[in-house]
Design a protein around this motif. Structure first.
Motif, short mmCIF file in Angstrom:
data_model
loop_
_atom_site.label_atom_id
_atom_site.label_comp_id
_atom_site.label_asym_id
_atom_site.label_seq_id
_atom_site.Cartn_x
_atom_site.Cartn_y
_atom_site.Cartn_z
N MET A 181 25.24 35.63 36.65
CA MET A 181 26.33 36.11 37.46
C MET A 181 27.62 35.32 37.18
O MET A 181 28.70 35.90 37.16
N GLU A 182 27.47 34.02 36.95
CA GLU A 182 28.66 33.19 36.68
C GLU A 182 29.32 33.59 35.38
O GLU A 182 30.55 33.54 35.28
N ILE A 183 28.53 33.99 34.39
CA ILE A 183 29.10 34.38 33.10
C ILE A 183 29.92 35.66 33.23
O ILE A 183 30.96 35.82 32.59
N ILE A 184 29.51 36.55 34.10
CA ILE A 184 30.26 37.80 34.32
C ILE A 184 31.59 37.50 34.99
O ILE A 184 32.63 38.06 34.62
N VAL A 185 31.59 36.61 35.95
CA VAL A 185 32.82 36.21 36.62
C VAL A 185 33.76 35.53 35.63
O VAL A 185 34.97 35.79 35.60
N ALA A 186 33.20 34.66 34.78
CA ALA A 186 34.01 33.96 33.78
C ALA A 186 34.61 34.95 32.78
O ALA A 186 35.79 34.83 32.42
N LEU A 187 33.83 35.91 32.32
CA LEU A 187 34.35 36.90 31.37
C LEU A 187 35.42 37.79 32.02
O LEU A 187 36.41 38.15 31.38
N ALA A 188 35.23 38.13 33.27
CA ALA A 188 36.24 38.92 33.98
C ALA A 188 37.53 38.12 34.14
O ALA A 188 38.63 38.67 34.00
#
Length: 58
Positions: free
Chosen positions: A1-8
């Motif tokens: 989930m953190e990687i998705i927030v970082a990519l966004a």
């Protein structure tokens, strides 16, 4: 989930930077995407080049 927030977040920053550069281009400060590159061969040479190239020395 953190990687998705970082990519966004990265995508949002890149989009914002692109919009900022397009705005600066519309004001004439930078050449970004819409105007293309200037042809340097057609640009006048700077007087600084003439001052720095000392032809009297050998």
């Amino acid at each position: 989930m953190e990687i998705i927030v970082a990519l966004a977040f990265v995508a949002a920053v890149l989009f914002g930077a692109d919009r900022l550069l397009l705005w600066l281009e519309s004001l004439g400060h930078v050449h970004w995407r819409r105007k293309g590159r200037r042809r340097l061969s057609e640009e006048p040479t700077a007087g600084l080049d003439a001052m720095l190239s000392d032809h009297s020395r050998r």
